[in-house]
Scaffold this motif. Structure first.
Motif, short mmCIF file in Angstrom:
data_model
loop_
_atom_site.label_atom_id
_atom_site.label_comp_id
_atom_site.label_asym_id
_atom_site.label_seq_id
_atom_site.Cartn_x
_atom_site.Cartn_y
_atom_site.Cartn_z
N HIS A 190 0.95 -1.10 0.28
CA HIS A 190 0.17 0.41 -0.05
C HIS A 190 0.43 1.09 -0.32
N HIS A 209 1.14 5.01 -1.94
CA HIS A 209 0.11 6.26 -2.95
C HIS A 209 1.71 7.06 -3.52
N HIS A 222 -9.22 0.66 2.36
CA HIS A 222 -9.02 1.22 4.51
C HIS A 222 -9.90 1.67 4.90
N HIS A 276 -4.81 -0.79 7.39
CA HIS A 276 -4.85 0.40 8.50
C HIS A 276 -5.31 -0.87 10.07
N ASP A 333 2.34 3.24 2.19
CA ASP A 333 1.80 4.78 2.72
C ASP A 333 1.89 5.53 1.85
ZN ZN Z 1 -3.39 4.98 2.50
#
Ligand code: ZN
Length: 456
Positions: A70, A72, A228, A258, A310
């Motif tokens: 994960h 971005h 998420h 998460h 992340d």
């Molecule tokens: Zn994220």
């Protein structure tokens, strides 16, 4: 050449390395790995091959490349901006403030910067959580960057960062329909180096009707789903995993990112349905607002999690830092200084060897690609890394897993292969650093467009 064809037909024989296979049948031992036609074709002791180029693995560990489940990636040019940001500051600055100003060229450069940092640090697969689908051209630019960088990427098509607030937390907007075009025309081959998944908002970020409609769309298109969940107090109220279970939508094709404030009962539901989890251990420790890493609670529920970076705007984009921060939080639990959800006595613990498995084979399982990567199993694609154990920061390497987790960094990563293609050798990234000049220009353009001042 089609981007789907192997880039490298090289035969390579790594000799005398400490092999950490992440394959239960093979275990860890000193030996050799033979790579040919992009795949691992042999693993054992005293292998020979007259046609192969030989690499001396003495004094090094060889393991499958790290898998980040994960990230971005589009934020790659914005890295290290806010290590002390809260979640609200991150949302305000990046998702709402800068995201709407991204042009396709900025997405390309951000993704390339993230991919190259990843490869340099031994991350051979990234699951790109792409909530920058501002237009079809933005998504195309993100995908093109993954082909260009040489990384293995699972591209998780998400929502736009234009009108970001309308797309999250109670949103009644359906997932962008462009995902159909990408599935049919751009990423239809599920065996390619770059594949497609769906990054959905689910019941935590959209209305129940939209969540169900989006999930059905992803499944109609044959796509795995990431979501998420368990984000701070909001996530605790929503209990989205429980709601998915109650509506019959929870299934093994889902990865929950998460889970910080998901209840123990929800984590057991996740396990019972064969779904997977991604712990962004560093981000969750560094950025107040989401809650704490759920690693130990997931283990208690019977889930071995994967790990993820992340956003590089707050934490370093390598898995060494993620592993260390995830471990640091466990030690706070053991010290009695943990967050409110981790105070149950007797939570199971993990060690350095577990962290390496979370960062490799468990990542492959979470992304649904463990048939081709995640362990040094003959027949799998050759995604592997060689980490030097004879550097000043790794000597003497008494316990190799502990050495890598406690002391390792990107500078120790000597060799990186993706599908048999050498992308880093002798500690030098083949792609060089030119993209980072473009990244700086992109960052400046974005801050100017948003009317924001560069920090610092
Ligand atoms: Zn994220």
């Amino acid at each position: 050449m089609s981007p789907n064809q192997p880039q490298n037909e090289e035969r390579l024989l790594i000799k005398g390395a400490y092999l950490m296979t992440q394959d239960e049948q093979l275990g860890d031992f000193v030996g050799d790995v033979l790579v040919a036609d992009g795949r691992i074709v042999g693993i054992g002791r005293d292998l020979t091959d007259d046609r192969a180029r030989t690499v001396d693995g003495t004094g090094s560990a060889v393991l499958p490349g790290f898998i980040d489940t994960h990230r971005h990636n589009w934020q790659g040019a914005l890295r290290n901006l806010g290590p002390a940001w809260t979640y609200q500051e991150y949302r305000g600055q990046v998702q709402i403030g800068l995201g709407q100003h991204f042009e396709p060229r900025d997405v390309r450069v951000g993704n390339l910067a993230a991919d190259l940092l990843s490869l340099d640090a031994g991350v051979t697969t990234v699951r790109d959580e792409s909530h920058i689908s501002n237009s079809p051209e933005h998504s195309d630019a993100a995908i093109a960057a993954h082909w260009e960088s040489g990384i293995r990427a699972v591209f998780d098509h998400g929502w736009p960062s234009t009108e970001a607030e309308q797309w999250q937390f109670g949103s009644d907007r359906s997932h962008p329909d462009d995902i159909r075009r990408i599935r049919e025309e751009v990423l239809s081959d599920d065996s390619a180096r770059v594949t497609l998944n769906a990054m959905l908002r689910g019941p935590e970020m959209s209305t129940p009707a939209v969540a169900e409609q989006d999930i059905r769309l992803a499944r109609e298109l044959g796509l795995r789903i990431s979501m998420h969940v368990g984000l701070g107090e909001w996530g605790a109220e929503q209990q989205s995993i429980r709601r998915l279970a109650e509506t019959g939508l929870l299934a093994s094709d889902m990865t929950f990112i998460h889970c910080c404030t998901s209840t123990d009962e929800e984590l057991r539901m996740l396990a019972a349905h064969g779904a997977s989890a991604s712990v962004a251990g560093a981000l969750e420790v560094f950025m107040p607002g989401l809650g704490q890493p759920a690693t130990n609670r997931l283990l208690a529920a019977g889930v071995r999690p994967s790990l993820s970076v992340d956003t590089e705007t707050i934490v370093s984009g390598d898995m060494f830092g993620v592993m260390r921060a995830t471990l640091a939080y466990q030690q706070l639990i053991r010290a009695g200084a943990a967050g409110p959800m981790d105070r149950a006595p007797g939570l199971p613990t993990f060690d350095a060897a577990d962290l390496l498995s979370f960062a490799t084979i468990e990542g492959a399982r979470a992304a649904g690609i463990d048939d081709r990567t995640g362990s040094l199993t003959p027949g799998k694609e050759a995604d592997l890394i060689m980490i030097r154990l004879d550097h000043a920061n790794t000597l003497p390497a008494t316990d190799v897993a502990a050495t890598i987790v406690a002391g390792g960094h990107a500078g120790n990563v000597d060799l990186v292969m993706v599908a048999g293609d050498v992308v880093k050798e002798h500690g030098v990234l083949r792609a060089g650093n030119a993209v980072f000049d473009e990244a700086a220009a992109s960052r400046d353009r974005l801050f100017h467009a948003a009317g924001l001042r560069l920090p610092g």
